[in-house]
Design a protein around this motif. Structure first.
Motif, short mmCIF file in Angstrom:
data_model
loop_
_atom_site.label_atom_id
_atom_site.label_comp_id
_atom_site.label_asym_id
_atom_site.label_seq_id
_atom_site.Cartn_x
_atom_site.Cartn_y
_atom_site.Cartn_z
N THR A 67 0.77 -1.17 0.08
CA THR A 67 -0.16 0.06 -0.08
C THR A 67 0.90 1.36 0.06
O THR A 67 1.99 1.48 0.53
N GLY A 68 0.39 2.33 -0.51
CA GLY A 68 0.94 3.59 -0.64
C GLY A 68 0.80 4.38 0.66
O GLY A 68 1.58 5.46 1.09
N TYR A 69 -0.36 3.92 1.51
CA TYR A 69 -0.68 4.89 2.62
C TYR A 69 -0.62 3.97 3.80
O TYR A 69 -0.83 2.65 3.49
N PRO A 70 -0.74 4.65 4.87
CA PRO A 70 -0.80 3.73 6.34
C PRO A 70 -1.76 2.78 6.18
O PRO A 70 -3.05 2.96 5.69
N LEU A 71 -1.75 1.48 6.70
CA LEU A 71 -2.71 0.51 6.75
C LEU A 71 -4.07 0.83 7.29
O LEU A 71 -5.08 -0.02 6.75
N GLU A 72 -4.12 1.76 8.13
CA GLU A 72 -5.51 1.87 8.69
C GLU A 72 -6.31 2.63 7.66
O GLU A 72 -7.75 2.61 7.79
N ASN A 73 -6.07 3.19 6.34
CA ASN A 73 -6.89 3.42 5.22
C ASN A 73 -7.22 2.31 4.51
O ASN A 73 -8.07 2.58 3.42
N TYR A 74 -7.15 0.97 4.72
CA TYR A 74 -7.49 -0.02 3.85
C TYR A 74 -8.06 -1.06 4.76
O TYR A 74 -8.16 -1.21 5.93
N THR A 75 -8.92 -1.94 3.86
CA THR A 75 -9.59 -3.07 4.77
C THR A 75 -9.05 -4.61 4.31
O THR A 75 -9.80 -5.46 4.55
N TYR A 76 -7.85 -4.57 3.72
CA TYR A 76 -7.34 -5.79 3.26
C TYR A 76 -6.96 -6.50 4.55
O TYR A 76 -6.69 -6.05 5.62
N SER A 77 -6.46 -7.76 4.50
CA SER A 77 -6.27 -8.71 5.38
C SER A 77 -4.59 -8.20 6.06
O SER A 77 -3.90 -8.25 5.22
N VAL A 78 -4.76 -7.94 7.07
CA VAL A 78 -3.51 -7.54 7.87
C VAL A 78 -2.54 -8.35 7.63
O VAL A 78 -1.18 -8.01 7.46
N GLU A 79 -2.69 -9.65 7.69
CA GLU A 79 -1.57 -10.68 7.85
C GLU A 79 -0.74 -10.76 6.42
O GLU A 79 0.48 -10.96 6.38
N LYS A 80 -1.37 -9.99 5.29
CA LYS A 80 -0.47 -10.17 4.10
C LYS A 80 -0.42 -8.71 3.51
O LYS A 80 0.00 -8.49 2.22
N THR A 81 -0.61 -7.64 4.36
CA THR A 81 -0.66 -6.29 3.60
C THR A 81 0.79 -5.58 4.31
O THR A 81 0.79 -5.58 5.50
N PHE A 82 0.95 -4.83 3.38
CA PHE A 82 2.50 -4.06 3.85
C PHE A 82 2.47 -2.74 3.49
O PHE A 82 1.99 -2.32 2.38
N TYR A 83 2.89 -1.80 4.29
CA TYR A 83 2.76 -0.33 3.99
C TYR A 83 3.98 0.05 3.21
O TYR A 83 5.15 0.28 4.04
N THR A 84 4.32 0.01 2.11
CA THR A 84 5.59 0.25 1.20
C THR A 84 5.77 1.52 0.84
O THR A 84 6.98 1.95 0.64
N GLY A 85 4.62 2.48 0.82
CA GLY A 85 4.85 3.80 0.34
C GLY A 85 4.77 3.66 -1.32
O GLY A 85 4.26 2.67 -1.89
#
Length: 271
Positions: A67-85
């Motif tokens: 993701t391009g933004y901090p994870l709180e802006n998305y509803t994806y599964s936390v286990e496989k989601t990474f805030y990369t910018g």
């Protein structure tokens, strides 16, 4: 999409990739489904704070999500989601004071006076161009210099209309090289709120007024996230009339501590 799926299967069988990386455009949908069916790991990336339809459909099948933004802006599964910018060109860096002076002078501006760069993307933005020109007398009264990147389609018309203000306002159609220096030398940038533009400005630490395009919901969400972090001033097209724009810009030019605070806050979102 159905035909694209079968084409994608053929492409994967021919190239035998180890991974499929998708950025979320609509053409990624059939390729993402084909990767899933053929057992090829799928990685997706969202630049915007508002995920597009393609990535929302592919997310359940993705091995990893960036993701391009901090994870709180998305509803994806936390286990496989990474805030990369958001990936940007490597030349972007904060300018020193001496570099800022040199860039302003190379652009034909007085290095002792504040500079605002206004841009609406590669094709320009009529609302930004119009508002800047209408507010030009107040900008000049505040001793503010303006570089207006008008876009190729509107350049000739805007250049002609800006003629009375050439002492402080310069109009160009496009900046093909050295954009990071132009934006880095600005005291304020007025910009559309695409994910890439905001990330570039975050790296540069440039005080920013974000103007999301009226028709693009992703830009509205991007600007809202930055505004929530006090990292940009969020102005919609509907608010972008000359009087309010002039008021916001001139107040920001006079308030150096606020500009410094905006600079620190937007730079904190650089990733």
């Amino acid at each position: 999409t159905v035909w694209g799926f079968f084409e994608s299967v053929g492409i994967i069988l021919r190239f035998k990739p180890d991974v499929v990386f998708a950025k979320g455009g609509f053409v990624c949908l059939p390729m993402g489904f084909a990767a899933k069916v053929l057992g090829i790991p799928l990685v997706i990336h969202d630049s915007d704070a508002r995920p597009g339809l393609t990535n929302r459909l592919l997310a359940p099948y993705a091995r990893a999500i960036a993701t391009g933004y901090p994870l709180e802006n998305y509803t994806y599964s936390v286990e496989k989601t990474f805030y990369t910018g958001v990936p940007i060109r490597s030349g972007y860096r904060r300018l020193s004071k001496s570099d800022t002076v040199k860039v302003k002078q190379s652009l034909g501006f007085d290095s002792t006076k504040p500079l605002m760069v206004a841009m609406g993307g590669g094709l320009g933005a009529a609302t930004i161009n119009r508002a800047v020109l209408e507010a030009a007398p107040e900008f000049i009264a505040a001793n503010l210099q303006v570089l207006l990147i008008a876009g190729a389609k509107q350049y000739k018309k805007i250049l002609e209309e800006a003629h009375p203000y050439t002492s402080h306002v310069k109009v160009v159609d496009f900046v093909s090289t050295g954009m990071h220096e132009v934006l880095g030398a600005a005291d304020i940038v007025l910009s559309r709120a695409s994910a890439t533009a905001l990330q570039e400005l975050a790296v540069l630490g440039t005080p920013t007024i974000a103007v999301p395009s009226r028709a693009l919901a992703d830009q509205h969400k991007n600007a809202a996230v930055y505004a929530a972090h006090n990292a940009a001033i969020d102005m919609t097209d509907d608010r972008l009339e000359a009087g309010e724009l002039a008021s916001v810009v001139t107040a920001l030019i006079r308030d150096v501590p606020k500009r410094e605070k905006l600079s620190r806050a937007i730079h904190s979102l650089a990733k």
